[in-house]
Scaffold this active site. Structure first.
Site, mmCIF file in Angstrom:
data_model
loop_
_atom_site.group_PDB
_atom_site.id
_atom_site.type_symbol
_atom_site.label_atom_id
_atom_site.label_comp_id
_atom_site.label_asym_id
_atom_site.label_seq_id
_atom_site.Cartn_x
_atom_site.Cartn_y
_atom_site.Cartn_z
ATOM 1 N N LYS A 34 16.705 -0.404 -3.214
ATOM 2 C CA LYS A 34 15.633 -0.382 -4.206
ATOM 3 C C LYS A 34 14.556 0.619 -3.808
ATOM 4 O O LYS A 34 14.034 0.585 -2.700
ATOM 5 C CB LYS A 34 15.014 -1.774 -4.354
ATOM 6 C CG LYS A 34 13.938 -1.850 -5.439
ATOM 7 C CD LYS A 34 13.454 -3.269 -5.644
ATOM 8 C CE LYS A 34 12.371 -3.654 -4.672
ATOM 9 N NZ LYS A 34 11.071 -2.987 -4.974
ATOM 10 N N ASP A 62 12.533 0.689 -9.208
ATOM 11 C CA ASP A 62 11.596 -0.381 -9.557
ATOM 12 C C ASP A 62 10.217 0.199 -9.865
ATOM 13 O O ASP A 62 9.297 0.121 -9.049
ATOM 14 C CB ASP A 62 11.532 -1.377 -8.383
ATOM 15 C CG ASP A 62 10.731 -2.620 -8.708
ATOM 16 O OD1 ASP A 62 10.527 -2.894 -9.909
ATOM 17 O OD2 ASP A 62 10.309 -3.318 -7.764
ATOM 18 N N LYS A 64 8.502 -0.640 -12.781
ATOM 19 C CA LYS A 64 7.748 -1.622 -13.579
ATOM 20 C C LYS A 64 6.936 -0.933 -14.680
ATOM 21 O O LYS A 64 5.708 -1.089 -14.787
ATOM 22 C CB LYS A 64 6.838 -2.468 -12.682
ATOM 23 C CG LYS A 64 7.589 -3.329 -11.670
ATOM 24 C CD LYS A 64 6.637 -4.204 -10.887
ATOM 25 C CE LYS A 64 7.374 -5.088 -9.896
ATOM 26 N NZ LYS A 64 7.956 -4.338 -8.768
ATOM 27 N N HIS A 66 5.010 -0.084 -17.911
ATOM 28 C CA HIS A 66 4.222 -0.969 -18.769
ATOM 29 C C HIS A 66 3.199 -0.115 -19.517
ATOM 30 O O HIS A 66 2.182 0.283 -18.967
ATOM 31 C CB HIS A 66 3.515 -2.022 -17.909
ATOM 32 C CG HIS A 66 2.862 -3.111 -18.709
ATOM 33 N ND1 HIS A 66 2.228 -4.176 -18.115
ATOM 34 C CD2 HIS A 66 2.757 -3.311 -20.046
ATOM 35 C CE1 HIS A 66 1.750 -4.988 -19.053
ATOM 36 N NE2 HIS A 66 2.060 -4.468 -20.234
ATOM 37 N N ASN A 70 6.118 4.149 -27.116
ATOM 38 C CA ASN A 70 6.464 5.578 -27.068
ATOM 39 C C ASN A 70 6.361 6.138 -25.654
ATOM 40 O O ASN A 70 7.196 6.943 -25.217
ATOM 41 C CB ASN A 70 5.541 6.377 -28.001
ATOM 42 C CG ASN A 70 5.950 6.245 -29.452
ATOM 43 O OD1 ASN A 70 7.039 5.752 -29.750
ATOM 44 N ND2 ASN A 70 5.093 6.680 -30.356
ATOM 45 N N THR A 71 5.328 5.733 -24.931
ATOM 46 C CA THR A 71 5.138 6.233 -23.567
ATOM 47 C C THR A 71 6.224 5.709 -22.642
ATOM 48 O O THR A 71 6.758 6.444 -21.806
ATOM 49 C CB THR A 71 3.749 5.828 -23.051
ATOM 50 O OG1 THR A 71 2.763 6.411 -23.905
ATOM 51 C CG2 THR A 71 3.531 6.308 -21.622
ATOM 52 N N ARG A 178 13.260 -14.796 1.334
ATOM 53 C CA ARG A 178 12.971 -14.721 2.761
ATOM 54 C C ARG A 178 13.927 -15.623 3.530
ATOM 55 O O ARG A 178 14.042 -16.804 3.184
ATOM 56 C CB ARG A 178 11.530 -15.188 3.053
ATOM 57 C CG ARG A 178 10.441 -14.282 2.501
ATOM 58 C CD ARG A 178 10.354 -13.005 3.330
ATOM 59 N NE ARG A 178 9.237 -12.164 2.932
ATOM 60 C CZ ARG A 178 9.276 -11.268 1.985
ATOM 61 N NH1 ARG A 178 10.381 -11.103 1.279
ATOM 62 N NH2 ARG A 178 8.229 -10.512 1.710
ATOM 63 N N GLN A 187 3.976 -12.691 -0.529
ATOM 64 C CA GLN A 187 4.722 -13.377 -1.583
ATOM 65 C C GLN A 187 4.261 -14.832 -1.670
ATOM 66 O O GLN A 187 4.106 -15.500 -0.650
ATOM 67 C CB GLN A 187 6.227 -13.344 -1.288
ATOM 68 C CG GLN A 187 6.785 -11.945 -1.075
ATOM 69 C CD GLN A 187 6.958 -11.175 -2.367
ATOM 70 O OE1 GLN A 187 6.609 -11.660 -3.430
ATOM 71 N NE2 GLN A 187 7.494 -9.984 -2.291
ATOM 72 N N GLY A 207 13.248 -7.084 1.508
ATOM 73 C CA GLY A 207 12.693 -5.879 2.121
ATOM 74 C C GLY A 207 12.433 -6.034 3.589
ATOM 75 O O GLY A 207 13.296 -5.814 4.427
#
Length: 234
Positions: A34, A62, A64, A66, A70-71, A178, A187, A207
């Site tokens: 990722k 990744d 995300k 938002h 259109n963008t 985890r 997290q 990760g």
């Protein structure tokens, strides 16, 4: 040769060389690597080729996304040429935005992010989101899938509820995974790899428990072996 485990290793590396090295070490054991926002903003498209390497491992981009539809469509179209296996958008962007991303990147699996795993119940109340996280995640999941999302990102604690909501055909991706005893760090809603798979997750994002280990390849192999033993028992 063993089948790579359903793990996406988050390559949150300080530089391109480290990211490529980590990818090379874990690729024999996991299905996916990722690339997150920081690494992509620092190195751009070059990072995708570097971590993919000669192995051709699946790359999960990744970002995300938002923004207005259109963008997001333009952004998704721009990165689609890099051939990511998975590309994330925020489910909170609404159905038109998700639909725009799906249309703009037809060869990528568009994964809609529901609620970030760093958000606690108190955080959600503070931003005006009433009710338990499960309810919000289920609503966002249903809207995103209705708009064409082929995958969803949710915490392992909401996987069972989301699976019941959207059925078996949608890929469920779970960050906040985890191994037992590992530091949860930033997290808030976490689970072990075994619990996430048992709940119905298809792809585990892991990760620092892997990349922060003295030997990332060995750490990835150990978690992969644990998941393989679960499968063998079934």
């Amino acid at each position: 040769m063993t089948t790579p485990a359903p793990i996406a290793v988050a390559l949150d590396a300080p530089d391109l060389e480290t990211a490529a090295r980590w990818a090379g070490l874990v690729t024999p054991h996991v299905s996916t690597v990722k690339v997150g926002l920081e690494l992509y903003l620092r190195y751009g498209p070059d990072v995708i080729a570097s971590v993919r390497g000669a192995s051709g491992v699946r790359v999960f981009l990744d970002l995300k996304l938002h923004d207005i539809p259109n963008t997001v469509a333009a952004a998704a179209r721009a990165v689609a040429r890099l051939k990511p296996a998975i590309l994330t958008v925020h489910a909170a962007g609404g159905p038109a935005m998700v639909q725009a991303a799906v249309a703009a990147a037809p060869d990528a699996q568009i994964a809609a992010v529901t609620l970030l795993t760093s958000l606690s119940d108190a955080d959600l109340r503070e931003i005006g989101m009433q009710g338990p996280p499960d309810d919000a995640v289920r609503r966002m999941a249903a809207v995103a899938v209705g708009a064409g999302a082929q995958a969803l990102v949710c915490s392992p604690r909401e996987v069972a509820a989301v699976r019941a909501e959207v059925g078996p055909g949608i890929t469920l991706i779970t960050p906040g995974v985890r191994p037992a005893g590992a530091d949860t760090q930033d997290q808030a809603r976490v689970a072990t790899p075994e619990d996430a798979i048992t709940a119905g997750a298809d792809l585990l994002v892991i990760g620092r428990p892997i990349t922060g280990a003295p030997d990332p390849g060995a750490a990835a192999a150990s978690i992969a072996a644990t998941l393989r033993r679960m499968t063998d028992k079934e």
